[in-house]
Design an enzyme around this catalytic site. Structure first.
Site, short mmCIF file in Angstrom:
data_model
loop_
_atom_site.label_atom_id
_atom_site.label_comp_id
_atom_site.label_asym_id
_atom_site.label_seq_id
_atom_site.Cartn_x
_atom_site.Cartn_y
_atom_site.Cartn_z
CG ASP A 1 -12.63 58.75 114.27
OD1 ASP A 1 -13.70 58.36 114.75
OD2 ASP A 1 -11.73 57.96 113.92
CG HIS B 1 -8.04 61.08 113.45
ND1 HIS B 1 -7.10 60.37 114.17
CD2 HIS B 1 -8.95 60.19 113.01
CE1 HIS B 1 -7.44 59.08 114.17
NE2 HIS B 1 -8.56 58.95 113.48
CG ASP C 1 -9.56 57.26 116.73
OD1 ASP C 1 -9.20 56.70 117.78
OD2 ASP C 1 -9.56 56.70 115.63
CG ASP D 1 -2.21 59.19 116.87
OD1 ASP D 1 -1.21 59.81 117.27
OD2 ASP D 1 -2.52 58.05 117.30
NE ARG D 2 -4.67 57.79 110.32
CZ ARG D 2 -3.90 57.15 109.46
NH1 ARG D 2 -3.13 57.82 108.65
NH2 ARG D 2 -3.89 55.83 109.41
CG ASN E 1 -8.38 52.89 116.74
OD1 ASN E 1 -9.20 53.80 116.56
ND2 ASN E 1 -7.53 52.53 115.81
CG HIS E 2 -5.64 56.64 116.33
ND1 HIS E 2 -4.38 56.77 115.79
CD2 HIS E 2 -6.37 55.96 115.42
CE1 HIS E 2 -4.36 56.21 114.59
NE2 HIS E 2 -5.55 55.71 114.35
CG HIS F 1 -13.33 54.69 118.50
ND1 HIS F 1 -13.45 55.95 117.95
CD2 HIS F 1 -12.39 54.05 117.75
CE1 HIS F 1 -12.61 56.07 116.94
NE2 HIS F 1 -11.95 54.94 116.80
NE ARG G 1 -10.98 49.54 111.43
CZ ARG G 1 -10.90 50.85 111.22
NH1 ARG G 1 -9.75 51.45 111.14
NH2 ARG G 1 -12.01 51.58 111.12
CG HIS H 1 -12.88 52.34 114.35
ND1 HIS H 1 -11.57 52.65 114.62
CD2 HIS H 1 -12.89 51.00 114.12
CE1 HIS H 1 -10.85 51.53 114.57
NE2 HIS H 1 -11.62 50.53 114.27
#
Length: 477
Positions: free
Chosen positions: A220, A222, A249, A252-253, A281-282, A330, A380, A407
């Site tokens: 990730d 991100h 990923d 995002d964030r 997943n993002h 991922h 999660r 992840h």
């Protein structure tokens, strides 16, 4: 209900100290020990719930809040924690129910009122989007006349023709470092070209590392653009001989998600058979709406850019097989032992654009390893967890050395578990400016040995994570 013994209170206080230092795993350990010593104190559970939220273990946070509520049905903090966790995993209707209770019991809490308002808006928006959803919607690229689109005269960067060039990529890198944007025409060009490239790739890309080559596997990133620059500084930049795989990923964030996505796409265009991208997943609509990427696309470019990215994300491969030895995806493994690499090869990722709540695609993007054998519910609140025995059987059945996945934050940047058969790599150091973790990447040469490099976060301009999340989530998670 009696008072907790002094020993349990002391353990809780140690958990609070670790929490203040942003050492979330240690905080969880101390709260857990406090609960093991005395399991009737609601605050032990609400505190652990908050630490679990920081660790993105939202399913565990919901379970802790449930326990606190069972012990004390009037515990406003427990409803607050449960609402926060359910918001984070996009269970907005459940979150609305709890925010209503918080507002009712704490009518002067302006933050809770805001959260309730935001969640209600999201529930309505999701219902509207579902109502207008069209199965065979036209591409967002339809009607874009790129040939005749004018580049704004104020754009002072390198020009992009019909082919990506190293000069353009290097210029992009510097522009993004300096807070500049690309011309919108070039943004459209890059996304559309790469979307067509990845559409032609199989669901599981298979790549060998020849003599004189290497591949660097990153987890990730991100939206942490300046940390991506550190990866390229330490590992070397992509080239014909230096392959890269980014394992989902990208966005995002972090608040430089468009910069990362565009740069990775530009490299994909420049080196189509040497630069690889797995979906995470993002790279999905609901997460992008919640965690900032949609808002960032709109703020820096326009809504059409987000729609094009969304389309392109749904075309990305879901896995990469390196040298027939390492299965890279991922999330992780499956709910059914009968699933093989052949099932992944045959998976039609174009059948559904978004992963949904069940099925192979969802599991590939969302699952996590656990230490105990067998399978368990996801910490999660989405997907599941798989044990070392599950990994061992999968690797034996498919003649694999190991699976490599991402992840999850790892404090050391990576972790080797499941008797060496499951490797997690995470490449966003000091995740969200709050976690204090290292980042890592893996180099693999023709001998197929794994070489790990750890690295620390580097300074970045003073823009906070989640700056473009329109739902106030940055104040909650």
């Amino acid at each position: 209900m009696g008072s907790p013994p002094a020993e349990a209170v002391e353990l809780k206080n140690k958990g609070n100290d670790a929490f203040k230092k942003q050492d979330w795993p240690t905080a969880v350990d101390f709260y857990t020990k406090a609960i093991e010593t005395y399991d009737q104190e609601p605050s032990f559970y609400t505190n652990r719930a908050q630490a679990n939220i920081k660790l993105e273990a939202y399913g565990y946070a919901v379970a802790d809040a449930d326990k606190a509520i069972a012990l004390d049905p009037t515990n406003v903090k427990a409803y607050y924690r449960r609402a926060s966790a359910n918001t984070a995993i996009l269970h907005h209707k459940d979150a609305v129910r709890d925010w209503k209770l918080v507002v009712k019991n704490a009518p002067h809490d302006s933050t809770a009122k805001l959260r309730l308002e935001q969640c209600n808006k999201i529930v309505k928006r999701d219902a509207f989007l579902k109502a207008i959803e069209v199965e065979d919607a036209p591409s967002a690229a339809e009607g874009l006349d790129l040939d005749n689109m004018i580049v704004d005269p104020s754009y002072d960067g390198a020009k992009l023709g019909n082919e990506m060039t190293l000069e353009f990529v290097e210029d992009m890198i510097e522009r993004f470092k300096n807070g500049k944007k690309l011309a919108r025409k070039y943004v459209f060009q890059i996304i559309i070209t790469v979307m067509e490239l990845v559409k032609k790739e199989p669901t599981m890309v298979e790549v060998d590392v020849e003599q004189g080559q290497e591949i660097t596997v990153c987890g990730d990133t991100h939206g942490q653009y300046f940390d991506l620059m550190e990866i390229f500084r330490l590992a070397g930049k992509p080239s014909e001989k230096h392959m890269f795989l980014f394992n989902g990923d990208f966005v995002d964030r972090g608040s430089w998600s468009t910069e990362i996505a565009l740069l990775l796409y530009a490299y994909k265009w420049l080196y189509p058979s040497k630069f690889f991208l797995n979906r995470g997943n993002h790279e999905t609509d609901d997460m992008n709406r919640m965690y900032g990427f949609e808002g960032e696309c709109r703020a820096k470019y326009n809504e059409r850019v987000f729609k094009l990215f969304s389309e392109s994300f749904s075309a990305l491969p879901l896995a990469t097989l390196i040298g027939k030895k390492y299965f890279v995806l991922h999330g992780g493994l499956f709910s059914d032992d009968n699933i093989s690499l052949d099932d992944v090869r045959k998976l039609n990722r174009f059948k559904q654009r978004q992963p949904g709540q069940a099925g192979l695609m969802m599991e590939m993007l969302w699952t996590d390893p656990q230490t105990q054998p067998g399978r368990g519910p996801s910490k999660r609140g989405v997907g599941l967890q798989f044990g070392p025995d599950v990994t061992k059987r999968f690797c034996e059945k498919n003649n694999l050395e190991a699976i490599i996945r991402s992840h999850e934050v790892r404090m050391d940047g990576y972790e080797v578990e499941h008797d060496g058969k499951c490797i997690t790599v995470f490449s966003a150091p000091h995740y969200c400016d709050s976690t204090g973790n290292k980042g890592a990447f893996i180099k693999i040469g023709p001998e197929y040995k794994l070489n790990f490099t750890q690295f620390d976060a580097v300074p970045h301009p003073d823009i906070k994570p989640m700056a473009y999340a329109s739902n106030g989530l940055q104040g909650m998670i």
